[in-house]
Design an enzyme around this catalytic site. Structure first.
Site, mmCIF file in Angstrom:
data_model
loop_
_atom_site.group_PDB
_atom_site.id
_atom_site.type_symbol
_atom_site.label_atom_id
_atom_site.label_comp_id
_atom_site.label_asym_id
_atom_site.label_seq_id
_atom_site.Cartn_x
_atom_site.Cartn_y
_atom_site.Cartn_z
ATOM 1 N N LYS A 159 1.726 -0.776 6.175
ATOM 2 C CA LYS A 159 0.563 -1.401 5.553
ATOM 3 C C LYS A 159 0.938 -1.530 4.078
ATOM 4 C CE LYS A 159 -4.469 -1.071 5.447
ATOM 5 N NZ LYS A 159 -4.714 -2.503 5.623
HETATM 6 N N1 PMP Z 1 -4.189 -6.161 10.474
HETATM 7 C C1 PMP Z 1 -4.240 -6.211 9.131
HETATM 8 C C2 PMP Z 1 -3.410 -7.226 8.420
HETATM 9 C C3 PMP Z 1 -5.058 -5.329 8.428
HETATM 10 O O1 PMP Z 1 -5.116 -5.387 7.099
HETATM 11 C C4 PMP Z 1 -5.851 -4.408 9.140
HETATM 12 C C5 PMP Z 1 -6.766 -3.480 8.398
HETATM 13 N N2 PMP Z 1 -6.077 -2.321 8.005
HETATM 14 C C6 PMP Z 1 -5.756 -4.383 10.534
HETATM 15 C C7 PMP Z 1 -4.914 -5.269 11.170
HETATM 16 C C8 PMP Z 1 -6.546 -3.393 11.341
HETATM 17 O O2 PMP Z 1 -6.058 -2.103 11.096
HETATM 18 P P1 PMP Z 1 -6.979 -0.810 11.208
HETATM 19 O O3 PMP Z 1 -7.699 -0.923 12.493
HETATM 20 O O4 PMP Z 1 -6.014 0.310 11.186
HETATM 21 O O5 PMP Z 1 -7.897 -0.833 10.046
#
Ligand code: PMP
Length: 296
Positions: A159
């Site tokens: 991330k």
């Molecule tokens: N894809 C992207 C590009 C994101 O920014 C997020 C948010 N973090 C997600 C998917 C979903 O991830 P999560 O469920 O861990 O928040």
């Protein structure tokens, strides 16, 4: 504090081991991360004073940093404790939290290993909106002109700040056309995800969702998959072409911020948010806010 610019609020931000006043949580303009995107972050939420899946988020943060070839100088336990400390210091119950780790400002250049790594955690009030009637109208998406890059061209499992450049461009392009968000295809032209959330489709008791082989396998995505299976839905992770979207009757996004958000349109494709969206919204709501769900 809604409406107050984020950088002008008051409160406490955890910064390299201690709580500092909100306005004093600053970095220098020569910060490596600002120039070269050497930053990784998390988006996590607290429900009723408890940070949901805190351990998983802290672990992903540490893992994201490793992928970007740096090490966060704090243990997972310290990061967990810091998150809870921030929540308490700001007297927050329902909140969005943003831990971020980045390379600092002692030197600027592509070789970056000598640059110290910092960690900060901020939190602000963000109520959860589980209003099924309103949400079941569904949001409108349009396909982005930007595509998720191939795995060998971007560190997709992290991330990482740099990966969000095309997400912001996609979001702007979508909102300029009157849509809420964009659906991003991948380098092969397959359905990937939204700008900050994963995507699911439904047909005949089956949930279909793209295999996360070039985009983030969201923590919410993984939670929703197990909640769906526990409710008798079959979950199929596979390659999905945009043309196939005509065969699905329901669609929703998942993410820490999005929670479970029904989708009504993706360009000319139409979905009818119904039983499946409602079931998954309710299931996720009960999962993250067990105390509230029990009280209702
Ligand atoms: N894809 C992207 C590009 C994101 O920014 C997020 C948010 N973090 C997600 C998917 C979903 O991830 P999560 O469920 O861990 O928040």
């Amino acid at each position: 504090m809604a409406g107050i610019p984020l950088d002008q609020r008051s409160g406490w931000i955890w910064f390299d081991g201690k709580l500092v006043e909100w306005g004093k949580a600053q970095v220098h303009v020569l910060t490596h991360a600002l120039h070269y995107a050497s930053a990784v972050f998390e988006g996590q939420r607290a429900y009723g004073g408890e940070i949901y899946k805190l351990k998983e988020h802290s672990e992903r943060l540490i893992h994201s940093a490793k992928i970007l070839d740096f090490e966060i100088p704090f243990s997972r336990q310290t990061i967990d404790d810091a998150g809870n400390e921030v929540l308490k210091a700001n007297k927050l119950h329902d909140a969005y939290m943003r831990p971020i780790a980045w390379r600092g400002s002692t030197e600027l250049g592509l070789f970056a290993r000598g640059n110290p790594v910092h960690l900060a955690i901020a939190a602000w009030e963000w109520p959860s909106y589980f209003k099924p009637e309103e949400r079941l109208k569904g949001i409108r998406l349009t396909v982005s002109p930007w595509r998720r890059p191939a795995p060998e061209t971007a560190p997709f499992a992290a991330k990482a700040a740099g990966l969000y450049m095309i997400c912001t461009l996609s979001k702007h392009a979508a909102t300029d056309k009157g849509f809420t968000d964009a659906l991003m295809l991948d380098f092969r032209g397959l359905v990937a995800e939204a700008t900050g959330a994963n995507v699911f489709f439904h047909r005949k008791g089956e949930l279909h969702t793209p295999t996360p082989d070039c985009f983030l396998n969201g923590i919410t995505r993984q939670t929703v998959i197990s909640l769906a299976k526990a409710r008798g839905l079959k979950v199929i992770e596979r390659a999905i072409t945009p043309q196939e979207m005509s065969q699905f009757d329901e669609c929703f996004l998942t993410g820490t911020a999005a929670e479970v958000t029904p989708v009504a349109e993706i360009d000319s494709y139409r979905f009818q948010p119904g039983d499946v969206c409602r079931t998954m919204m309710d299931a996720y709501s009960a999962e993250v806010q067990p105390h509230r769900a029990a009280a209702e």
